[in-house]
Design a protein around this motif. Structure first.
Motif, PDB file in Angstrom:
ATOM      1  N   ALA A  16      32.479  52.354  44.595  1.00  0.00           N
ATOM      2  CA  ALA A  16      32.865  53.765  44.707  1.00  0.00           C
ATOM      3  C   ALA A  16      33.982  53.987  45.717  1.00  0.00           C
ATOM      4  CB  ALA A  16      31.647  54.609  45.070  1.00  0.00           C
ATOM      5  N   CYS A  17      33.905  53.316  46.875  1.00  0.00           N
ATOM      6  CA  CYS A  17      34.893  53.603  47.928  1.00  0.00           C
ATOM      7  C   CYS A  17      35.689  52.380  48.357  1.00  0.00           C
ATOM      8  CB  CYS A  17      34.207  54.225  49.147  1.00  0.00           C
ATOM      9  SG  CYS A  17      33.054  53.128  49.980  1.00  0.00           S
ATOM     10  N   GLY A  18      35.279  51.180  47.957  1.00  0.00           N
ATOM     11  CA  GLY A  18      36.024  49.973  48.286  1.00  0.00           C
ATOM     12  C   GLY A  18      35.687  49.343  49.630  1.00  0.00           C
ATOM     13  N   GLU A  19      34.716  49.882  50.361  1.00  0.00           N
ATOM     14  CA  GLU A  19      34.324  49.278  51.636  1.00  0.00           C
ATOM     15  C   GLU A  19      33.611  47.956  51.375  1.00  0.00           C
ATOM     16  OE1 GLU A  19      32.523  51.561  54.746  1.00  0.00           O
ATOM     17  OE2 GLU A  19      33.235  53.428  53.840  1.00  0.00           O
ATOM     18  N   ALA A  20      33.871  46.974  52.258  1.00  0.00           N
ATOM     19  CA  ALA A  20      33.273  45.651  52.101  1.00  0.00           C
ATOM     20  C   ALA A  20      32.168  45.450  53.125  1.00  0.00           C
ATOM     21  CB  ALA A  20      34.337  44.579  52.263  1.00  0.00           C
ATOM     22  N   TYR A  21      31.109  44.757  52.712  1.00  0.00           N
ATOM     23  CA  TYR A  21      29.960  44.486  53.568  1.00  0.00           C
ATOM     24  C   TYR A  21      29.625  43.007  53.480  1.00  0.00           C
ATOM     25  CZ  TYR A  21      29.583  49.472  53.842  1.00  0.00           C
ATOM     26  OH  TYR A  21      29.868  50.785  54.073  1.00  0.00           O
ATOM     27  N   PRO A  22      29.159  42.411  54.588  1.00  0.00           N
ATOM     28  CA  PRO A  22      28.895  40.966  54.581  1.00  0.00           C
ATOM     29  C   PRO A  22      27.653  40.561  53.790  1.00  0.00           C
ATOM     30  CG  PRO A  22      28.385  41.900  56.733  1.00  0.00           C
ATOM     31  CD  PRO A  22      29.005  42.995  55.916  1.00  0.00           C
ATOM     32  N   THR A  23      26.711  41.480  53.578  1.00  0.00           N
ATOM     33  CA  THR A  23      25.509  41.132  52.813  1.00  0.00           C
ATOM     34  C   THR A  23      25.262  42.168  51.721  1.00  0.00           C
ATOM     35  OG1 THR A  23      24.015  42.374  54.252  1.00  0.00           O
ATOM     36  CG2 THR A  23      24.430  40.070  54.844  1.00  0.00           C
ATOM     37  N   GLU A  24      24.542  41.733  50.711  1.00  0.00           N
ATOM     38  CA  GLU A  24      24.182  42.626  49.608  1.00  0.00           C
ATOM     39  C   GLU A  24      23.276  43.759  50.094  1.00  0.00           C
ATOM     40  OE1 GLU A  24      24.064  44.116  45.782  1.00  0.00           O
ATOM     41  OE2 GLU A  24      25.273  42.425  46.488  1.00  0.00           O
ATOM     42  N   ARG A  25      22.404  43.442  51.041  1.00  0.00           N
ATOM     43  CA  ARG A  25      21.474  44.451  51.581  1.00  0.00           C
ATOM     44  C   ARG A  25      22.224  45.598  52.250  1.00  0.00           C
ATOM     45  NH1 ARG A  25      19.068  43.781  56.702  1.00  0.00           N
ATOM     46  NH2 ARG A  25      17.596  45.426  57.107  1.00  0.00           N
ATOM     47  N   LEU A  26      23.265  45.272  53.013  1.00  0.00           N
ATOM     48  CA  LEU A  26      24.055  46.325  53.660  1.00  0.00           C
ATOM     49  C   LEU A  26      24.813  47.161  52.631  1.00  0.00           C
ATOM     50  CD1 LEU A  26      25.432  44.456  56.795  1.00  0.00           C
ATOM     51  CD2 LEU A  26      23.616  46.166  56.684  1.00  0.00           C
ATOM     52  N   LEU A  27      25.263  46.524  51.572  1.00  0.00           N
ATOM     53  CA  LEU A  27      25.930  47.270  50.502  1.00  0.00           C
ATOM     54  C   LEU A  27      24.958  48.222  49.823  1.00  0.00           C
ATOM     55  CD1 LEU A  27      28.354  47.840  48.663  1.00  0.00           C
ATOM     56  CD2 LEU A  27      27.596  45.918  47.252  1.00  0.00           C
ATOM     57  N   VAL A  28      23.738  47.773  49.573  1.00  0.00           N
ATOM     58  CA  VAL A  28      22.721  48.630  48.943  1.00  0.00           C
ATOM     59  C   VAL A  28      22.424  49.823  49.844  1.00  0.00           C
ATOM     60  CG1 VAL A  28      20.289  48.723  48.277  1.00  0.00           C
ATOM     61  CG2 VAL A  28      21.712  46.818  47.532  1.00  0.00           C
ATOM     62  N   LEU A  39      24.019  56.195  41.701  1.00  0.00           N
ATOM     63  CA  LEU A  39      23.049  55.115  41.516  1.00  0.00           C
ATOM     64  C   LEU A  39      22.202  55.316  40.267  1.00  0.00           C
ATOM     65  CD1 LEU A  39      21.686  54.801  45.175  1.00  0.00           C
ATOM     66  CD2 LEU A  39      23.584  53.574  44.130  1.00  0.00           C
ATOM     67  N   ASP A  40      21.883  54.193  39.618  1.00  0.00           N
ATOM     68  CA  ASP A  40      20.923  54.265  38.514  1.00  0.00           C
ATOM     69  C   ASP A  40      19.517  54.003  39.072  1.00  0.00           C
ATOM     70  OD1 ASP A  40      20.752  51.535  38.955  1.00  0.00           O
ATOM     71  OD2 ASP A  40      21.846  50.987  37.132  1.00  0.00           O
ATOM     72  N   ALA A  41      18.521  53.974  38.225  1.00  0.00           N
ATOM     73  CA  ALA A  41      17.133  53.868  38.679  1.00  0.00           C
ATOM     74  C   ALA A  41      16.865  52.560  39.421  1.00  0.00           C
ATOM     75  CB  ALA A  41      16.185  53.993  37.489  1.00  0.00           C
ATOM     76  N   ALA A  42      17.422  51.456  38.948  1.00  0.00           N
ATOM     77  CA  ALA A  42      17.207  50.164  39.607  1.00  0.00           C
ATOM     78  C   ALA A  42      17.859  50.143  40.990  1.00  0.00           C
ATOM     79  CB  ALA A  42      17.763  49.037  38.750  1.00  0.00           C
ATOM     80  N   GLU A  43      19.039  50.739  41.100  1.00  0.00           N
ATOM     81  CA  GLU A  43      19.726  50.784  42.397  1.00  0.00           C
ATOM     82  C   GLU A  43      19.000  51.701  43.375  1.00  0.00           C
ATOM     83  OE1 GLU A  43      24.368  49.953  41.263  1.00  0.00           O
ATOM     84  OE2 GLU A  43      23.543  51.940  40.847  1.00  0.00           O
ATOM     85  N   VAL A  44      18.417  52.783  42.884  1.00  0.00           N
ATOM     86  CA  VAL A  44      17.638  53.677  43.745  1.00  0.00           C
ATOM     87  C   VAL A  44      16.427  52.934  44.286  1.00  0.00           C
ATOM     88  CG1 VAL A  44      16.184  55.738  43.768  1.00  0.00           C
ATOM     89  CG2 VAL A  44      18.433  55.822  42.692  1.00  0.00           C
ATOM     90  N   GLU A  45      15.763  52.175  43.431  1.00  0.00           N
ATOM     91  CA  GLU A  45      14.600  51.398  43.874  1.00  0.00           C
ATOM     92  C   GLU A  45      15.015  50.331  44.882  1.00  0.00           C
ATOM     93  OE1 GLU A  45      10.801  50.449  44.457  1.00  0.00           O
ATOM     94  OE2 GLU A  45      11.514  52.140  43.277  1.00  0.00           O
ATOM     95  N   ALA A  46      16.150  49.665  44.650  1.00  0.00           N
ATOM     96  CA  ALA A  46      16.642  48.665  45.598  1.00  0.00           C
ATOM     97  C   ALA A  46      16.978  49.315  46.935  1.00  0.00           C
ATOM     98  CB  ALA A  46      17.875  47.963  45.032  1.00  0.00           C
ATOM     99  N   TYR A  47      17.541  50.526  46.888  1.00  0.00           N
ATOM    100  CA  TYR A  47      17.846  51.246  48.126  1.00  0.00           C
ATOM    101  C   TYR A  47      16.571  51.588  48.883  1.00  0.00           C
ATOM    102  CZ  TYR A  47      18.966  55.089  51.248  1.00  0.00           C
ATOM    103  OH  TYR A  47      19.050  55.895  52.347  1.00  0.00           O
ATOM    104  N   ARG A  48      15.567  52.063  48.178  1.00  0.00           N
ATOM    105  CA  ARG A  48      14.304  52.417  48.834  1.00  0.00           C
ATOM    106  C   ARG A  48      13.666  51.196  49.495  1.00  0.00           C
ATOM    107  NH1 ARG A  48      12.115  56.383  44.163  1.00  0.00           N
ATOM    108  NH2 ARG A  48      13.228  58.239  44.865  1.00  0.00           N
ATOM    109  N   GLU A  49      13.666  50.070  48.799  1.00  0.00           N
ATOM    110  CA  GLU A  49      13.100  48.847  49.371  1.00  0.00           C
ATOM    111  C   GLU A  49      13.877  48.415  50.610  1.00  0.00           C
ATOM    112  OE1 GLU A  49      12.841  45.803  46.425  1.00  0.00           O
ATOM    113  OE2 GLU A  49      11.589  47.024  45.091  1.00  0.00           O
ATOM    114  N   ALA A  50      15.205  48.447  50.527  1.00  0.00           N
ATOM    115  CA  ALA A  50      16.031  48.054  51.676  1.00  0.00           C
ATOM    116  C   ALA A  50      15.843  49.027  52.832  1.00  0.00           C
ATOM    117  CB  ALA A  50      17.497  47.985  51.266  1.00  0.00           C
ATOM    118  N   TYR A  51      15.704  50.317  52.512  1.00  0.00           N
ATOM    119  CA  TYR A  51      15.512  51.335  53.546  1.00  0.00           C
ATOM    120  C   TYR A  51      14.188  51.128  54.283  1.00  0.00           C
ATOM    121  CZ  TYR A  51      15.007  55.896  55.752  1.00  0.00           C
ATOM    122  OH  TYR A  51      14.823  56.903  56.668  1.00  0.00           O
TER     123      TYR A  51
END
Length: 85
Positions: A16-28, A39-51
């Motif tokens: 969406a914005c082009g910012e880079a992050y060193p890990t997938e978790r930080l990107l989520v 976000l779609d449903a799977a990405e929302v769930e991944a965000y909740r788990e990471a949060y």
């Protein structure tokens, strides 16, 4: 030897914005906080788990930091009592 090109190759970039992050978790976490409508449903769930995982780590850090501060406080208090008397 790690070069700048090696460091940027392993980065995870937000679509969406082009910012880079060193890990997938930080990107989520970034996408969930900054671009929640994209976000779609799977990405929302991944965000909740990471949060929740991040929340647990922060709680643990706060408890350990408080313990260290209490030990320092009482340690200096005991030193003051010993050397001031």
């Amino acid at each position: 030897m790690i070069t700048d090109t090696d460091a940027t190759r392993d980065r995870h970039t937000c679509t969406a914005c082009g910012e880079a992050y060193p890990t997938e978790r930080l990107l989520v976490l970034h996408r969930g906080a900054r671009h929640p409508d994209d976000l779609d449903a799977a990405e929302v769930e991944a965000y909740r788990e990471a949060y929740y995982e991040e929340e647990g780590e922060l709680k643990s850090f706060r408890i350990r930091a408080l313990g260290v501060l209490v030990l320092l406080y009482f340690g200096f208090l005991m030193l003051f009592i010993v050397f001031a008397s």
